[in-house]
Design a protein around this motif. Structure first.
Motif, PDB file in Angstrom:
ATOM      1  N   SER A   1       0.774  -1.066  -0.048  1.00  0.00           N
ATOM      2  CA  SER A   1      -0.356  -0.006   0.115  1.00  0.00           C
ATOM      3  C   SER A   1       0.998   1.239   0.374  1.00  0.00           C
ATOM      4  O   SER A   1       1.901   1.538   0.336  1.00  0.00           O
ATOM      5  CB  SER A   1      -0.622  -0.067   1.449  1.00  0.00           C
ATOM      6  OG  SER A   1      -0.305   0.417   2.027  1.00  0.00           O
ATOM      7  N   TYR A   2       0.148   2.402  -0.112  1.00  0.00           N
ATOM      8  CA  TYR A   2       1.498   3.735  -0.154  1.00  0.00           C
ATOM      9  C   TYR A   2       1.869   4.062   1.162  1.00  0.00           C
ATOM     10  O   TYR A   2       2.787   4.117   1.244  1.00  0.00           O
ATOM     11  CB  TYR A   2      -0.009   5.037  -0.532  1.00  0.00           C
ATOM     12  CG  TYR A   2      -0.495   5.140  -1.948  1.00  0.00           C
ATOM     13  CD1 TYR A   2       1.406   5.659  -2.441  1.00  0.00           C
ATOM     14  CD2 TYR A   2      -0.578   4.371  -3.370  1.00  0.00           C
ATOM     15  CE1 TYR A   2       1.591   6.401  -4.451  1.00  0.00           C
ATOM     16  CE2 TYR A   2      -1.339   3.917  -3.992  1.00  0.00           C
ATOM     17  CZ  TYR A   2       0.593   5.492  -4.776  1.00  0.00           C
ATOM     18  OH  TYR A   2       0.128   5.167  -6.435  1.00  0.00           O
ATOM     19  N   ARG A   3       0.913   3.520   2.371  1.00  0.00           N
ATOM     20  CA  ARG A   3       1.619   3.385   3.446  1.00  0.00           C
ATOM     21  C   ARG A   3       2.771   2.375   4.071  1.00  0.00           C
ATOM     22  O   ARG A   3       3.437   3.362   3.752  1.00  0.00           O
ATOM     23  CB  ARG A   3       0.819   3.422   4.334  1.00  0.00           C
ATOM     24  CG  ARG A   3       0.930   3.285   6.039  1.00  0.00           C
ATOM     25  CD  ARG A   3      -0.236   4.176   7.206  1.00  0.00           C
ATOM     26  NE  ARG A   3      -1.531   4.924   6.997  1.00  0.00           N
ATOM     27  CZ  ARG A   3      -1.014   6.457   6.732  1.00  0.00           C
ATOM     28  NH1 ARG A   3       0.322   6.699   7.477  1.00  0.00           N
ATOM     29  NH2 ARG A   3      -1.838   7.326   6.578  1.00  0.00           N
ATOM     30  N   GLN A   4       2.499   1.730   3.443  1.00  0.00           N
ATOM     31  CA  GLN A   4       3.404   0.603   3.571  1.00  0.00           C
ATOM     32  C   GLN A   4       4.820   1.428   2.832  1.00  0.00           C
ATOM     33  O   GLN A   4       5.527   0.862   3.301  1.00  0.00           O
ATOM     34  CB  GLN A   4       3.406  -0.926   3.250  1.00  0.00           C
ATOM     35  CG  GLN A   4       2.049  -1.532   4.145  1.00  0.00           C
ATOM     36  CD  GLN A   4       1.484  -2.533   3.653  1.00  0.00           C
ATOM     37  OE1 GLN A   4       1.150  -2.614   2.133  1.00  0.00           O
ATOM     38  NE2 GLN A   4       1.151  -3.264   4.243  1.00  0.00           N
ATOM     39  N   LEU A   5       4.217   1.550   1.973  1.00  0.00           N
ATOM     40  CA  LEU A   5       5.569   1.872   0.732  1.00  0.00           C
ATOM     41  C   LEU A   5       6.449   3.249   1.496  1.00  0.00           C
ATOM     42  O   LEU A   5       7.805   3.312   1.196  1.00  0.00           O
ATOM     43  CB  LEU A   5       5.092   2.665  -0.206  1.00  0.00           C
ATOM     44  CG  LEU A   5       6.151   2.857  -1.758  1.00  0.00           C
ATOM     45  CD1 LEU A   5       7.260   1.758  -2.053  1.00  0.00           C
ATOM     46  CD2 LEU A   5       6.016   2.933  -2.879  1.00  0.00           C
ATOM     47  N   PHE A   6       5.577   4.295   2.110  1.00  0.00           N
ATOM     48  CA  PHE A   6       6.754   5.237   2.351  1.00  0.00           C
ATOM     49  C   PHE A   6       7.278   5.163   3.841  1.00  0.00           C
ATOM     50  O   PHE A   6       8.306   5.251   4.252  1.00  0.00           O
ATOM     51  CB  PHE A   6       5.116   5.798   2.733  1.00  0.00           C
ATOM     52  CG  PHE A   6       5.611   7.185   4.081  1.00  0.00           C
ATOM     53  CD1 PHE A   6       5.755   8.595   3.308  1.00  0.00           C
ATOM     54  CD2 PHE A   6       5.493   7.026   4.945  1.00  0.00           C
ATOM     55  CE1 PHE A   6       6.260   9.584   4.099  1.00  0.00           C
ATOM     56  CE2 PHE A   6       5.506   8.055   6.158  1.00  0.00           C
ATOM     57  CZ  PHE A   6       5.851   8.818   6.284  1.00  0.00           C
ATOM     58  N   VAL A   7       6.790   4.001   4.368  1.00  0.00           N
ATOM     59  CA  VAL A   7       7.441   3.567   5.583  1.00  0.00           C
ATOM     60  C   VAL A   7       8.878   2.643   4.812  1.00  0.00           C
ATOM     61  O   VAL A   7      10.144   2.909   5.563  1.00  0.00           O
ATOM     62  CB  VAL A   7       6.310   2.493   6.866  1.00  0.00           C
ATOM     63  CG1 VAL A   7       7.801   1.879   7.542  1.00  0.00           C
ATOM     64  CG2 VAL A   7       5.099   3.393   7.088  1.00  0.00           C
ATOM     65  N   LYS A   8       8.482   1.746   3.686  1.00  0.00           N
ATOM     66  CA  LYS A   8       9.820   1.186   3.887  1.00  0.00           C
ATOM     67  C   LYS A   8      10.944   2.349   3.357  1.00  0.00           C
ATOM     68  O   LYS A   8      11.881   1.919   3.211  1.00  0.00           O
ATOM     69  CB  LYS A   8       9.256   0.143   2.680  1.00  0.00           C
ATOM     70  CG  LYS A   8       8.569  -1.411   2.913  1.00  0.00           C
ATOM     71  CD  LYS A   8       8.150  -1.999   2.263  1.00  0.00           C
ATOM     72  CE  LYS A   8       7.402  -2.846   2.675  1.00  0.00           C
ATOM     73  NZ  LYS A   8       7.958  -3.663   3.193  1.00  0.00           N
ATOM     74  N   VAL A   9       9.980   2.855   2.465  1.00  0.00           N
ATOM     75  CA  VAL A   9      11.316   4.160   1.682  1.00  0.00           C
ATOM     76  C   VAL A   9      11.729   4.678   2.778  1.00  0.00           C
ATOM     77  O   VAL A   9      12.874   5.377   3.130  1.00  0.00           O
ATOM     78  CB  VAL A   9       9.992   5.140   0.834  1.00  0.00           C
ATOM     79  CG1 VAL A   9      11.350   6.447   0.053  1.00  0.00           C
ATOM     80  CG2 VAL A   9      10.047   4.226  -0.931  1.00  0.00           C
ATOM     81  N   SER A  10      11.360   5.293   3.934  1.00  0.00           N
ATOM     82  CA  SER A  10      11.610   6.765   5.096  1.00  0.00           C
ATOM     83  C   SER A  10      12.351   5.451   5.713  1.00  0.00           C
ATOM     84  O   SER A  10      13.852   5.391   5.521  1.00  0.00           O
ATOM     85  CB  SER A  10      10.692   6.421   5.640  1.00  0.00           C
ATOM     86  OG  SER A  10       9.272   6.905   4.991  1.00  0.00           O
ATOM     87  N   ARG A  11      12.351   4.020   5.996  1.00  0.00           N
ATOM     88  CA  ARG A  11      13.098   3.416   6.968  1.00  0.00           C
ATOM     89  C   ARG A  11      14.453   3.146   6.155  1.00  0.00           C
ATOM     90  O   ARG A  11      16.292   3.269   6.571  1.00  0.00           O
ATOM     91  CB  ARG A  11      12.908   2.228   6.881  1.00  0.00           C
ATOM     92  CG  ARG A  11      13.359   1.281   8.296  1.00  0.00           C
ATOM     93  CD  ARG A  11      12.912   0.433   9.081  1.00  0.00           C
ATOM     94  NE  ARG A  11      12.010  -0.558   9.642  1.00  0.00           N
ATOM     95  CZ  ARG A  11      12.406   0.059  10.921  1.00  0.00           C
ATOM     96  NH1 ARG A  11      13.679   0.224  11.483  1.00  0.00           N
ATOM     97  NH2 ARG A  11      11.471   0.343  11.771  1.00  0.00           N
ATOM     98  N   PHE A  12      14.840   2.377   4.915  1.00  0.00           N
ATOM     99  CA  PHE A  12      15.925   2.086   3.764  1.00  0.00           C
ATOM    100  C   PHE A  12      16.232   3.996   3.494  1.00  0.00           C
ATOM    101  O   PHE A  12      17.662   3.407   3.103  1.00  0.00           O
ATOM    102  CB  PHE A  12      15.372   1.472   2.478  1.00  0.00           C
ATOM    103  CG  PHE A  12      16.791   1.008   1.689  1.00  0.00           C
ATOM    104  CD1 PHE A  12      17.019   0.286   2.085  1.00  0.00           C
ATOM    105  CD2 PHE A  12      16.660   1.810   0.715  1.00  0.00           C
ATOM    106  CE1 PHE A  12      18.638  -0.608   1.610  1.00  0.00           C
ATOM    107  CE2 PHE A  12      18.204   1.290   0.242  1.00  0.00           C
ATOM    108  CZ  PHE A  12      18.896   0.439   0.413  1.00  0.00           C
ATOM    109  N   ALA A  13      15.692   4.673   3.318  1.00  0.00           N
ATOM    110  CA  ALA A  13      16.533   6.103   3.601  1.00  0.00           C
ATOM    111  C   ALA A  13      17.665   6.354   4.536  1.00  0.00           C
ATOM    112  O   ALA A  13      18.777   6.820   4.293  1.00  0.00           O
ATOM    113  CB  ALA A  13      16.150   7.210   3.044  1.00  0.00           C
ATOM    114  N   ASN A  14      17.037   5.576   5.637  1.00  0.00           N
ATOM    115  CA  ASN A  14      17.904   5.707   6.282  1.00  0.00           C
ATOM    116  C   ASN A  14      19.472   4.799   6.685  1.00  0.00           C
ATOM    117  O   ASN A  14      20.224   5.018   6.827  1.00  0.00           O
ATOM    118  CB  ASN A  14      17.331   5.526   7.657  1.00  0.00           C
ATOM    119  CG  ASN A  14      16.374   6.920   8.245  1.00  0.00           C
ATOM    120  OD1 ASN A  14      16.836   7.951   8.476  1.00  0.00           O
ATOM    121  ND2 ASN A  14      15.373   6.390   8.809  1.00  0.00           N
ATOM    122  N   VAL A  15      19.074   3.741   6.079  1.00  0.00           N
ATOM    123  CA  VAL A  15      19.511   2.745   5.934  1.00  0.00           C
ATOM    124  C   VAL A  15      20.820   3.890   4.833  1.00  0.00           C
ATOM    125  O   VAL A  15      22.462   3.408   4.491  1.00  0.00           O
ATOM    126  CB  VAL A  15      20.026   1.783   5.135  1.00  0.00           C
ATOM    127  CG1 VAL A  15      20.787   1.139   4.508  1.00  0.00           C
ATOM    128  CG2 VAL A  15      18.782   0.780   5.905  1.00  0.00           C
TER     129      VAL A  15
END
Ligand code: 7RM
Length: 635
Positions: A96-110
């Motif tokens: 979902s858009y929300r899940q994608l948002f969460v995944k992108v944010s976290r990986f951005a921190n990686v």
């Protein structure tokens, strides 16, 4: 989200007129519908002679806020990406858009944790899995520049691209499934990494459970890094003209060109064109079969659809696995409404027995798209009749890596289609045809043919070739003063519809006559035994150059002298006797790039008996075909 869709032919005409009369006001109205952290000060500054193009200067934004954050409130639970695995027995993934948002944010921190900062280049060599989309968007989130290398390219091709733009990080997967095969991507990367001094770290996504060799201090697993990463990642403030990505495209010299796209204009251009060409409705399921390693995947699997809040399908596999019905099986399973593919795929599927199509319920389909090369009449009709059942507008979309987004195309259901024609320019696009003298051919009610140029900037034009602005100027802006030259030839009918005829560098001078190989190929393809052909020139004692045709026949047809005669006859009758190929070789395939473009450079070399150095053939879809063609060479 504001909707950018034109609804009627009259709307289109009105928008087109406005876009040429006052392009700045036109694009301002569209750009205004996006989320900006700060509004721009200057809409457009340009000079095609320098060349320089700047859109929305002074504007601050982040494209991921437009692809993700702004949808959360209303579309948070809507599916953003449906992922379909190579193996039909593996589960699809719905993100979902929300899940994608969460995944992108976290990986951005990686990325940040591994020292990546705004402006750093990151190379992505990944299979068609959601993590590729996540990694791209994570780069964009923090202002890092992604450079995606198609995961079928060789170690040498990766190393060359990494070195050209001095990438600091490489993101890859251990292995990838492709049809019945499994390919070890990490091994290919390791070989490339022997010659890429700029790379400091490598992130490896485990697509399979196989053990993976990791280099201490350099290589890290995706999941291990995620565990250590914070959840929230604010979007970096980007200038509209900051770099979003680099994408390499082949050049005529063999040295790839790193096309540079910038944040603001690219976002506005791809989103506007996506919505208008495809005309999606609220719950539609859109599937573009391209690989994300190609511009079509960047613009029309990821950025355009996500900025529009659409549901976009990503497919890991190939059209022939487990059988030639796979595309249609997926359309049925996911209830795909919009299907966008390349003529090369259409032709290869049209060669298969119709039962592969008939087995599946394709009634969900509403719109079909085509991109990558001219679509011949036969393929167009096969697609329209058997896949669209005559009910789906076929949008033949002409554009380039350099244009960032679609330039000439019907708008589905809104503007008329015509087989083999890309038809009309999108609003904001000002094409012109140029004659032999380099003069603009005026718009009259006469059909004309010429070289296709664009005389006014549009927001998603590539701004430069990375590290080589002189080459950018030379390739695109030196042929016609003050105009962008596409390298393509085109025909324009009395109503202003364009038909792209092919690359104009594919011209051979035979006995002093300029012959376009595309026209000859079209003639050959009209023979009922012929699937596809490629014509090139080779040096000839008497004629200067003569023509060599490579021809693919349908499976059940035996090559014969009779056929050779008939083919030459067709060419003589349609193009003229001067265009009759001197030699005709029947082949089982043609060397092609992933997007279906014939690599003529190689065919030319074979025809000219200059096979010592064929250059890099590893970027081909089917490198094995080269040996077969050489073995059967007609001396
Ligand atoms: C999107 C893409 C660009 C070249 C372009 C043309 C050819 C693309 C069409 C087409 C006829 C089309 N980017 N081309 N689309 N020719 N009709 N609908 O393909 O940079 O990889 O290639 O592809 O020659 O200049 S690309």
């Amino acid at each position: 989200m504001e909707n950018l869709q034109l609804r009627t032919f009259a709307d289109y005409k009105k928008a087109y007129k406005k876009s040429t009369k006052d392009p700045e006001a036109f694009w301002e109205g569209i750009a205004d519908t996006f989320t900006w952290q700060k509004k721009w000060d200057k809409t457009l500054e340009w000079d095609f002679e320098k060349p320089e193009v700047k859109w929305f200067q002074g504007g601050k934004l982040n494209i991921t806020e437009n692809c993700l954050d702004r949808h959360l409130e209303k579309l948070g639970n809507k599916t953003a990406i449906i992922w379909e695995p190579n193996d039909p027995d593996e589960e699809s993934r719905y993100i979902s858009y929300r899940q994608l948002f969460v995944k992108v944010s976290r990986f951005a921190n990686v990325l940040k944790n591994n020292g990546i900062k705004k402006g750093d280049r990151v190379c992505l060599y990944m299979p068609m899995i959601p993590e590729l989309a996540i990694a791209m968007l994570a780069c964009a989130r923090i202002g890092a520049v992604h450079s995606i290398v198609f995961a079928g390219f060789s170690s040498a091709a990766i190393a060359r691209r990494i070195n050209d733009s001095e990438c600091k990080m490489l993101i890859t997967a251990n292995e990838v499934y492709r049809g019945a095969k499994k390919v070890n991507l990490k091994e290919i990367c390791d070989k490339a990494l022997e010659e890429t001094p700029s790379i400091e770290s490598v992130i490896v996504y485990r697509r399979t459970v196989e053990p993976t060799a990791m280099k201490d201090g350099r290589d890290k697993f995706w999941f291990d890094e995620l565990q250590k990463a914070e959840k929230d990642c604010p979007a970096e403030e980007m200038d509209a003209e900051d770099m979003l990505f680099i994408l390499y495209t082949s050049g005529s010299t063999g040295k790839p060109k790193g096309m540079v796209h910038t944040v603001g204009g690219y976002m506005v251009g791809t989103t506007y064109t996506f919505q208008n060409v495809f005309q999606l409705e609220k719950d539609d399921v859109y599937w573009c079969t391209a690989d994300i390693g190609w511009i079509t995947g960047h613009s029309y699997i990821i950025y355009g659809p996500l900025a529009s809040g659409a549901t976009t399908v990503m497919f890991e596999g190939v059209p022939s696995y487990p059988d030639y019905g796979r595309f249609w099986e997926i359309c049925e399973k996911l209830k795909v409404t919009h299907f966008y593919t390349a003529p090369t795929a259409i032709r290869s599927l049209a060669k298969q027995p119709l039962k592969f199509v008939e087995r599946h319920d394709l009634s969900s389909l509403k719109v079909l798209g085509s991109v990558g090369e001219p679509i011949n009449e036969e393929a167009w009709h096969w697609y329209n009749d058997n896949i669209g059942k005559g009910n789906c507008p076929v949008v033949d979309t002409w554009w380039q890596t350099e244009t960032g987004g679609i330039m000439i195309s019907p708008l589905a259901g809104i503007t008329p289609t015509r087989p083999t024609f890309a038809t009309l320019p999108l609003p904001g696009v000002q094409p012109v045809l140029m004659d032999e003298q380099g003069e603009e051919i005026p718009h009259t009610n006469e059909p004309v043919e010429g070289r296709l140029a664009i005389k006014f900037p549009w927001p998603s034009i590539a701004r430069t070739i990375y590290g080589d602005h002189d080459r950018y100027k030379e390739v695109y802006f030196s042929t016609f003063k003050g105009k962008y030259f596409t390298g393509d030839g085109a025909y324009r009918d009395a109503s202003g519809n364009y038909r792209i005829t092919g690359r104009v560098d594919d011209i051979v001078i035979v006995s002093g006559h300029n012959l376009g190989t595309a026209a000859i190929e079209n003639a050959i393809d009209e023979h009922e035994a012929v699937v596809e052909s490629a014509v090139v020139g080779y040096p000839h004692e008497v004629k200067g150059n003569a023509l060599y045709a490579y021809v693919i026949l349908y499976n059940d047809i035996e090559p014969s002298e009779e056929l050779i005669k008939e083919i030459r006859e067709i060419v003589a009758n349609t193009v003229g006797p001067i265009a009759k190929p001197e030699k005709i070789q029947f082949v089982s395939g043609l060397p092609k790039t992933r997007s279906g473009k014939i690599m003529r450079r190689i065919l030319r070399k074979i025809a000219s008996k200059d096979t010592e150095n064929l250059g890099d053939t590893s970027t081909l879809l089917n490198p094995e075909i080269v040996d077969e063609i050489m073995a059967d060479f007609k001396a």
